[in-house]
Design a protein around this motif. Structure first.
Motif, PDB file in Angstrom:
ATOM      1  N   ILE A 149       5.023  11.026 -14.092  1.00 26.38           N
ATOM      2  CA  ILE A 149       6.663  11.418 -13.398  1.00 26.38           C
ATOM      3  C   ILE A 149       5.974  10.418 -12.182  1.00 26.38           C
ATOM      4  CG2 ILE A 149       6.456  12.706 -12.200  1.00 26.38           C
ATOM      5  CD1 ILE A 149       9.597  11.160 -14.042  1.00 26.38           C
ATOM      6  N   GLY A 150       5.308  10.751 -11.191  1.00 27.25           N
ATOM      7  CA  GLY A 150       5.092   9.592 -10.405  1.00 27.25           C
ATOM      8  C   GLY A 150       4.868   7.605 -10.982  1.00 27.25           C
ATOM      9  N   THR A 151       4.119   7.948 -11.949  1.00 27.00           N
ATOM     10  CA  THR A 151       4.791   6.567 -12.037  1.00 27.00           C
ATOM     11  C   THR A 151       5.304   6.107 -12.343  1.00 27.00           C
ATOM     12  OG1 THR A 151       2.310   6.501 -13.504  1.00 27.00           O
ATOM     13  CG2 THR A 151       3.028   4.460 -14.037  1.00 27.00           C
ATOM     14  N   THR A 196      -1.070  15.648   4.669  1.00 32.28           N
ATOM     15  CA  THR A 196      -1.432  14.433   4.907  1.00 32.28           C
ATOM     16  C   THR A 196      -0.992  12.686   4.192  1.00 32.28           C
ATOM     17  OG1 THR A 196      -3.937  15.836   5.013  1.00 32.28           O
ATOM     18  CG2 THR A 196      -4.004  12.947   4.894  1.00 32.28           C
ATOM     19  N   LEU A 197      -0.774  12.887   3.028  1.00 33.12           N
ATOM     20  CA  LEU A 197      -0.376  11.373   2.324  1.00 33.12           C
ATOM     21  C   LEU A 197       1.624  11.105   3.211  1.00 33.12           C
ATOM     22  CD1 LEU A 197      -1.446  12.255  -1.148  1.00 33.12           C
ATOM     23  CD2 LEU A 197      -1.987  10.389   0.393  1.00 33.12           C
ATOM     24  N   ALA A 198       1.996  12.256   3.367  1.00 29.02           N
ATOM     25  CA  ALA A 198       2.855  11.899   4.206  1.00 29.02           C
ATOM     26  C   ALA A 198       2.348  11.718   5.539  1.00 29.02           C
ATOM     27  CB  ALA A 198       4.224  13.592   4.257  1.00 29.02           C
ATOM     28  N   GLY A 199       1.843  11.889   6.325  1.00 28.51           N
ATOM     29  CA  GLY A 199       1.953  11.484   7.810  1.00 28.51           C
ATOM     30  C   GLY A 199       1.116   9.674   7.500  1.00 28.51           C
ATOM     31  N   SER A 222       0.955  -0.858   0.173  1.00 27.86           N
ATOM     32  CA  SER A 222      -0.105   0.128  -0.393  1.00 27.86           C
ATOM     33  C   SER A 222       0.977   1.227   0.265  1.00 27.86           C
ATOM     34  CB  SER A 222      -1.088  -0.068   1.080  1.00 27.86           C
ATOM     35  OG  SER A 222      -0.277   0.016   2.417  1.00 27.86           O
ATOM     36  N   SER A 223       1.700   0.882   0.463  1.00 36.48           N
ATOM     37  CA  SER A 223       2.714   2.529   1.079  1.00 36.48           C
ATOM     38  C   SER A 223       3.335   2.962  -0.846  1.00 36.48           C
ATOM     39  CB  SER A 223       4.074   2.018   1.788  1.00 36.48           C
ATOM     40  OG  SER A 223       4.755   1.150   0.780  1.00 36.48           O
ATOM     41  N   LEU A 224       3.393   2.076  -1.724  1.00 35.61           N
ATOM     42  CA  LEU A 224       3.723   2.339  -3.447  1.00 35.61           C
ATOM     43  C   LEU A 224       2.722   3.820  -3.771  1.00 35.61           C
ATOM     44  CD1 LEU A 224       5.073  -0.820  -4.716  1.00 35.61           C
ATOM     45  CD2 LEU A 224       6.174   0.661  -4.070  1.00 35.61           C
ATOM     46  N   GLU A 225       1.604   3.345  -3.482  1.00 35.72           N
ATOM     47  CA  GLU A 225       0.108   4.087  -4.343  1.00 35.72           C
ATOM     48  C   GLU A 225       0.394   4.815  -3.384  1.00 35.72           C
ATOM     49  OE1 GLU A 225      -3.318   5.454  -5.781  1.00 35.72           O
ATOM     50  OE2 GLU A 225      -1.591   3.751  -6.886  1.00 35.72           O
ATOM     51  N   VAL A 226       0.674   5.308  -2.385  1.00 32.14           N
ATOM     52  CA  VAL A 226       0.498   7.168  -1.237  1.00 32.14           C
ATOM     53  C   VAL A 226       2.427   7.414  -1.721  1.00 32.14           C
ATOM     54  CG1 VAL A 226       1.376   7.770   0.507  1.00 32.14           C
ATOM     55  CG2 VAL A 226      -0.019   5.914   0.915  1.00 32.14           C
ATOM     56  N   GLN A 227       3.249   6.770  -2.165  1.00 36.58           N
ATOM     57  CA  GLN A 227       4.665   7.195  -2.914  1.00 36.58           C
ATOM     58  C   GLN A 227       4.433   8.122  -4.358  1.00 36.58           C
ATOM     59  OE1 GLN A 227       8.018   4.654  -3.481  1.00 36.58           O
ATOM     60  NE2 GLN A 227       7.821   4.545  -0.535  1.00 36.58           N
ATOM     61  N   ARG A 228       3.402   7.319  -5.024  1.00 32.19           N
ATOM     62  CA  ARG A 228       3.218   7.778  -5.960  1.00 32.19           C
ATOM     63  C   ARG A 228       2.073   9.358  -6.598  1.00 32.19           C
ATOM     64  NH1 ARG A 228      -1.364   7.391 -10.177  1.00 32.19           N
ATOM     65  NH2 ARG A 228      -1.962   6.590  -8.947  1.00 32.19           N
ATOM     66  N   ARG A 229       1.205   9.411  -5.216  1.00 30.55           N
ATOM     67  CA  ARG A 229       0.375  10.577  -4.898  1.00 30.55           C
ATOM     68  C   ARG A 229       0.947  11.159  -4.626  1.00 30.55           C
ATOM     69  NH1 ARG A 229      -6.061   7.891  -3.816  1.00 30.55           N
ATOM     70  NH2 ARG A 229      -6.113   6.364  -5.147  1.00 30.55           N
ATOM     71  N   ILE A 230       2.015  11.541  -3.523  1.00 31.37           N
ATOM     72  CA  ILE A 230       2.885  12.244  -2.865  1.00 31.37           C
ATOM     73  C   ILE A 230       3.327  13.058  -4.065  1.00 31.37           C
ATOM     74  CG2 ILE A 230       4.884  13.187  -1.556  1.00 31.37           C
ATOM     75  CD1 ILE A 230       3.753  11.465   0.685  1.00 31.37           C
ATOM     76  N   ALA A 235       7.160   4.836  -8.611  1.00 32.16           N
ATOM     77  CA  ALA A 235       6.563   4.024  -7.823  1.00 32.16           C
ATOM     78  C   ALA A 235       7.499   2.367  -8.722  1.00 32.16           C
ATOM     79  CB  ALA A 235       4.996   4.056  -8.458  1.00 32.16           C
ATOM     80  N   PHE A 236       7.980   2.886 -10.071  1.00 30.76           N
ATOM     81  CA  PHE A 236       8.242   1.399 -10.891  1.00 30.76           C
ATOM     82  C   PHE A 236       9.365   1.538 -10.106  1.00 30.76           C
ATOM     83  CE2 PHE A 236       4.803   1.545 -13.755  1.00 30.76           C
ATOM     84  CZ  PHE A 236       4.781   0.161 -14.054  1.00 30.76           C
ATOM     85  N   LEU A 237      10.548   2.474  -9.820  1.00 33.03           N
ATOM     86  CA  LEU A 237      11.801   2.000  -9.443  1.00 33.03           C
ATOM     87  C   LEU A 237      11.712   1.700  -7.631  1.00 33.03           C
ATOM     88  CD1 LEU A 237      13.356   5.705 -10.838  1.00 33.03           C
ATOM     89  CD2 LEU A 237      13.363   2.745 -11.717  1.00 33.03           C
ATOM     90  N   SER A 238      10.492   2.040  -7.018  1.00 32.29           N
ATOM     91  CA  SER A 238      10.824   1.790  -5.886  1.00 32.29           C
ATOM     92  C   SER A 238       9.277   0.347  -5.941  1.00 32.29           C
ATOM     93  CB  SER A 238       9.288   2.277  -5.302  1.00 32.29           C
ATOM     94  OG  SER A 238       9.241   2.532  -3.589  1.00 32.29           O
ATOM     95  N   GLY A 239       8.619   0.589  -6.667  1.00 31.41           N
ATOM     96  CA  GLY A 239       8.792  -1.242  -6.635  1.00 31.41           C
ATOM     97  C   GLY A 239       9.630  -2.100  -7.360  1.00 31.41           C
TER      98      GLY A 239
END
Length: 313
Positions: A261-263, A56-59, A33-41, A266-270
């Motif tokens: 770019i967030g995608t 809020t997303l960072a929290g 679930s943290s991957l989606e939060v990173q992408r949105r931030i 997310a791919f690099l983090s994924g």
């Protein structure tokens, strides 16, 4: 002792394996679930929107990370507790006692095997008990959930990343089989050394055989290290190919305006989330094969009466 390694694992840990598997499922569910939060931030920050949602997303990300860390802490402690119980059981089983508390006399070779089991062989075998079920569930769960999420974001990029890992399906088992043969020879040599020390009444090497055994063990250990680290090198190379593919394709799709770019982030983090569990799965497979070899040798030692139950049969 049961003939099957996993029957032994169930015998010494039983229902604890079910609870530890539940913790593993919870852990990979939280982590994905943290991957989606990173992408949105990242996307919200690049859009130049108001800071409130980003805060809020960072929290939320911090809360997820804290929950993930606490579950992992509990899982690791629980796993090692199970493993240490198995080690204790193996060591206790070596001390064979007959009816009425009389000690059963054993030959020097068997005594040497007992010494080897108590001092060296029990730890890796018992340690594997704690991760026998939970490790593949956790790491396979992370792989499936992360790859599924990446396929949802951009199927073509996800498939390229998946195909990068395919060569490992071929070379990992081949190299592991070579390691297993050396592990089996090493265990046998250590038992021979222990038996010779017991038979001579000390560390005496009158005929030079102990020196030969020590040198052979050195050669086997070096061969194991070379195979192990070569395998790690090839696996890391595959990971870097995956990073290259993500940067190339991701940059191309960003220029075309097909993804944000967030995608790419997310791919690099994924990919790092895929690489770690994949490496852990390979390590688990390596440990499984080596532990099966050692467990088979323990079962053979039982036939010699070196382990409780064998001497009285």
């Amino acid at each position: 002792m049961p003939r099957s390694l996993y029957r032994f694992i169930w015998q010494v840990s039983g229902a604890h394996q079910l609870w530890i598997t539940v913790l593993s499922i919870l852990l990979f569910g939280i982590g994905t679930s943290s991957l989606e939060v990173q992408r949105r931030i990242v996307n919200d920050a690049l859009r130049g929107g108001i800071y409130g949602p980003i805060f809020t997303l960072a929290g939320l990300y911090l809360s997820i990370s804290l929950a993930e860390g606490l579950v992992k802490l509990c899982l690791n402690i629980y796993r090692n507790w199970i493993g240490e119980r198995a080690v204790r059981t193996l060591r206790q089983s070596v001390f064979v006692a007959g009816q009425g508390g009389a000690i059963v006399p054993v030959p020097d070779l068997t005594e040497g095997i007992q010494l080897s089991i108590v001092l060296e062989e029990a730890d890796p075998l018992g340690g594997f008990v704690g991760e026998a079920f939970s490790e593949p569930v956790l790491q396979a769960g992370v792989l499936i959930s992360v790859v599924g999420y990446l396929l949802y974001l951009q199927p073509l990029m996800a498939l390229v990343v998946v195909f990068v890992f395919f060569p490992q399906i071929g070379f990992v088992p081949l190299m592991q089989n070579a390691i297993n043969r050396r592990v089996q020879m090493r265990v046998g040599l250590l038992r021979e050394m222990s038996g010779a020390i017991v038979g001579a009444g000390g560390a005496v090497d009158g005929d030079g055989r102990q020196h030969t055994r020590i040198h052979t063990i050195f050669l086997q250990n070096m061969a194991i290290y070379k195979l192990k680290f070569s395998m790690n090198f090839l696996m890391n190379l595959m990971t870097q190919l995956g990073v290259t593919a993500i940067l190339a394709l991701g940059g191309y799709f960003v220029v075309l305006g097909q993804i944000e770019i967030g995608t790419v982030v997310a791919f690099l983090s994924g990919l790092s989330r895929i690489n770690d569990p994949w490496g852990d799965l390979v390590t688990w497979y390596r440990d499984l094969q080596a532990t099966r070899v050692k467990y088979r040798l323990l079962c053979e030692a039982q036939k010699l009466g070196a382990i409780a139950g064998g001497a009285g049969e």
